[in-house]
Design an enzyme around this catalytic site. Structure first.
Site, mmCIF file in Angstrom:
data_model
loop_
_atom_site.group_PDB
_atom_site.id
_atom_site.type_symbol
_atom_site.label_atom_id
_atom_site.label_comp_id
_atom_site.label_asym_id
_atom_site.label_seq_id
_atom_site.Cartn_x
_atom_site.Cartn_y
_atom_site.Cartn_z
ATOM 1 C CB SER A 1 -0.857 0.018 1.269
ATOM 2 O OG SER A 1 -1.441 1.285 1.459
ATOM 3 C CE1 TYR B 1 -3.938 -2.345 5.450
ATOM 4 C CE2 TYR B 1 -3.418 -0.030 5.074
ATOM 5 C CZ TYR B 1 -3.781 -1.267 4.585
ATOM 6 O OH TYR B 1 -3.984 -1.429 3.227
ATOM 7 C CE LYS C 1 -1.399 -3.636 3.231
ATOM 8 N NZ LYS C 1 -1.565 -4.829 2.398
HETATM 9 P P1 NAP Z 1 -11.866 -5.715 -0.171
HETATM 10 O O1 NAP Z 1 -12.460 -5.239 -1.440
HETATM 11 O O2 NAP Z 1 -12.557 -5.349 1.087
HETATM 12 O O3 NAP Z 1 -11.749 -7.318 -0.280
HETATM 13 C C1 NAP Z 1 -11.211 -8.030 0.747
HETATM 14 C C2 NAP Z 1 -11.110 -9.496 0.321
HETATM 15 O O4 NAP Z 1 -10.299 -10.151 1.269
HETATM 16 C C3 NAP Z 1 -12.411 -10.220 0.288
HETATM 17 O O5 NAP Z 1 -12.398 -11.122 -0.819
HETATM 18 C C4 NAP Z 1 -12.440 -10.990 1.615
HETATM 19 O O6 NAP Z 1 -13.296 -12.102 1.461
HETATM 20 C C5 NAP Z 1 -10.961 -11.319 1.748
HETATM 21 N N1 NAP Z 1 -10.387 -11.519 3.070
HETATM 22 C C6 NAP Z 1 -10.480 -10.705 4.136
HETATM 23 N N2 NAP Z 1 -9.765 -11.190 5.163
HETATM 24 C C7 NAP Z 1 -9.174 -12.325 4.714
HETATM 25 C C8 NAP Z 1 -8.304 -13.276 5.306
HETATM 26 N N3 NAP Z 1 -7.899 -13.178 6.585
HETATM 27 N N4 NAP Z 1 -7.889 -14.318 4.546
HETATM 28 C C9 NAP Z 1 -8.284 -14.451 3.277
HETATM 29 N N5 NAP Z 1 -9.115 -13.583 2.663
HETATM 30 C C10 NAP Z 1 -9.555 -12.537 3.388
HETATM 31 O O7 NAP Z 1 -10.331 -5.256 -0.006
HETATM 32 P P2 NAP Z 1 -9.324 -4.545 -1.023
HETATM 33 O O8 NAP Z 1 -9.433 -3.083 -0.858
HETATM 34 O O9 NAP Z 1 -9.458 -5.133 -2.375
HETATM 35 O O10 NAP Z 1 -7.918 -4.947 -0.363
HETATM 36 C C11 NAP Z 1 -7.059 -5.899 -0.949
HETATM 37 C C12 NAP Z 1 -5.628 -5.542 -0.642
HETATM 38 O O11 NAP Z 1 -5.321 -4.257 -1.169
HETATM 39 C C13 NAP Z 1 -5.248 -5.491 0.840
HETATM 40 O O12 NAP Z 1 -3.965 -6.026 1.006
HETATM 41 C C14 NAP Z 1 -5.201 -4.001 1.143
HETATM 42 O O13 NAP Z 1 -4.331 -3.697 2.208
HETATM 43 C C15 NAP Z 1 -4.659 -3.485 -0.178
HETATM 44 N N6 NAP Z 1 -4.895 -2.067 -0.401
HETATM 45 C C16 NAP Z 1 -6.160 -1.604 -0.590
HETATM 46 C C17 NAP Z 1 -6.336 -0.239 -0.807
HETATM 47 C C18 NAP Z 1 -7.693 0.367 -1.058
HETATM 48 O O14 NAP Z 1 -7.785 1.606 -1.096
HETATM 49 N N7 NAP Z 1 -8.741 -0.417 -1.229
HETATM 50 C C19 NAP Z 1 -5.234 0.626 -0.805
HETATM 51 C C20 NAP Z 1 -3.971 0.107 -0.609
HETATM 52 C C21 NAP Z 1 -3.818 -1.252 -0.406
HETATM 53 P P3 NAP Z 1 -13.923 -12.910 2.733
HETATM 54 O O15 NAP Z 1 -14.711 -11.921 3.517
HETATM 55 O O16 NAP Z 1 -14.723 -14.021 2.127
HETATM 56 O O17 NAP Z 1 -12.735 -13.418 3.468
#
Ligand code: NAP
Length: 254
Positions: free
Chosen positions: A145, A158, A162
């Site tokens: 991130s 968090y 990262k």
């Molecule tokens: P999201 O849309 O909320 O999706 C989260 C996914 O993770 C879901 O499929 C959830 O499904 C699964 N999940 C949650 N906890 C889990 C666990 N312990 N083991 C396995 N699966 C799990 O999240 P996202 O924003 O795409 O985030 C994905 C990645 O991108 C993360 O590493 C996050 O830190 C990074 N990121 C996101 C952003 C942003 O702005 N969105 C920015 C920087 C980095 P279930 O509920 O079925 O487990």
């Protein structure tokens, strides 16, 4: 028919039933890979698989809570059993159970954040590396991130996790290069998913954030996916230990 850049490759993507993980899984499959998706809930896996298959993509799915050893082992063994190899690992799962000052973070929340965001990425890598070594190589992408470069207010623990991933990326890249395994990191900015909804659901907060982004908008999950496909492809054959920021020009540096 033109073959995709990832034809013949098998990819494992964690936390891939919605958001950035699902967009990555979809893109890898569109680019020719056979993809094993996963997340904690069977219902999420079933729903995502249905979507991918409706698009004619080659995907399988299984439940994997990355914090559970038996689930990590099952993810790897299921993939090997059903697809016969693992060429790509995308470690995408993260947890963010705490908001506030870092000094107010409980030991329990701190442990959870580091267990899911950092330790599980390493333990999963440990499980796939022997198979990649046997196959003569592979590619690993850790989803970090921009907060790893510049901590976001109120999500210090968090953000620190990262930052740790940036270090893990460098160390793994160095150690695995002799085995022809490349390791790189994707650092998304603010991307419109459920995970980040606390940042964009409120209009005034969203507008305030958008003013800090050169492109003046929040990103979409699909805008992260092509970078991961590139990093796993032959076009990135001489790239390892790098982090690619996908953040619309949001300023960040370590
Ligand atoms: P999201 O849309 O909320 O999706 C989260 C996914 O993770 C879901 O499929 C959830 O499904 C699964 N999940 C949650 N906890 C889990 C666990 N312990 N083991 C396995 N699966 C799990 O999240 P996202 O924003 O795409 O985030 C994905 C990645 O991108 C993360 O590493 C996050 O830190 C990074 N990121 C996101 C952003 C942003 O702005 N969105 C920015 C920087 C980095 P279930 O509920 O079925 O487990």
């Amino acid at each position: 028919m033109q073959l995709g850049v990832l034809s013949g490759k098998v990819a494992v993507v964690t936390a891939s039933t919605q958001g950035i993980g699902l967009a990555i899984a979809r893109r890898l499959a569109r680019d020719g890979a056979q993809v094993m998706i996963s997340s904690r809930k069977q219902a999420s896996v079933d729903k995502a698989l249905e979507q991918l298959r409706a698009e004619g993509l080659d995907a399988l799915g299984t439940v994997c809570h990355v914090g559970k050893r038996e689930d990590r082992e099952a993810l790897v063994s299921q993939t090997l059993k059903r697809y016969g190899a693992i060429d790509i690992l995308v470690s995408n799962a993260a947890a963010n159970p705490f908001a506030g000052r870092v000094l107010d973070c409980s030991e329990e929340a701190w442990d959870k954040i580091f267990e899911i965001n950092v330790k599980a990425a390493l333990l999963l890598t440990k499980l796939v590396v022997p198979h990649m070594e046997q196959q003569g190589g592979g590619s690993i992408v850790l989803v970090g991130s921009v907060s790893g470069y510049q901590p976001f207010p109120d999500i210090g623990p968090y953000s620190i996790s990262k930052t740790a991933l940036l270090g893990l990326n460098k160390v793994l890249a160095n150690e695995l290069a002799p085995a022809n395994i490349r390791v790189n990191c994707l650092a998304p900015g603010i991307i419109k998913t459920q995970f980040s909804s606390f940042l964009w659901l409120d209009d005034s907060l969203r507008q305030q954030l958008e003013r800090t982004i050169a492109m003046r908008r929040i990103g979409e999950p699909e805008e992260c996916a092509g970078t991961v496909s590139f990093l796993c492809s032959q076009d990135a054959a001489y790239i390892t230990g790098e982090t690619i920021v996908v953040a619309g020009g949001l300023q960040c540096r370590l």
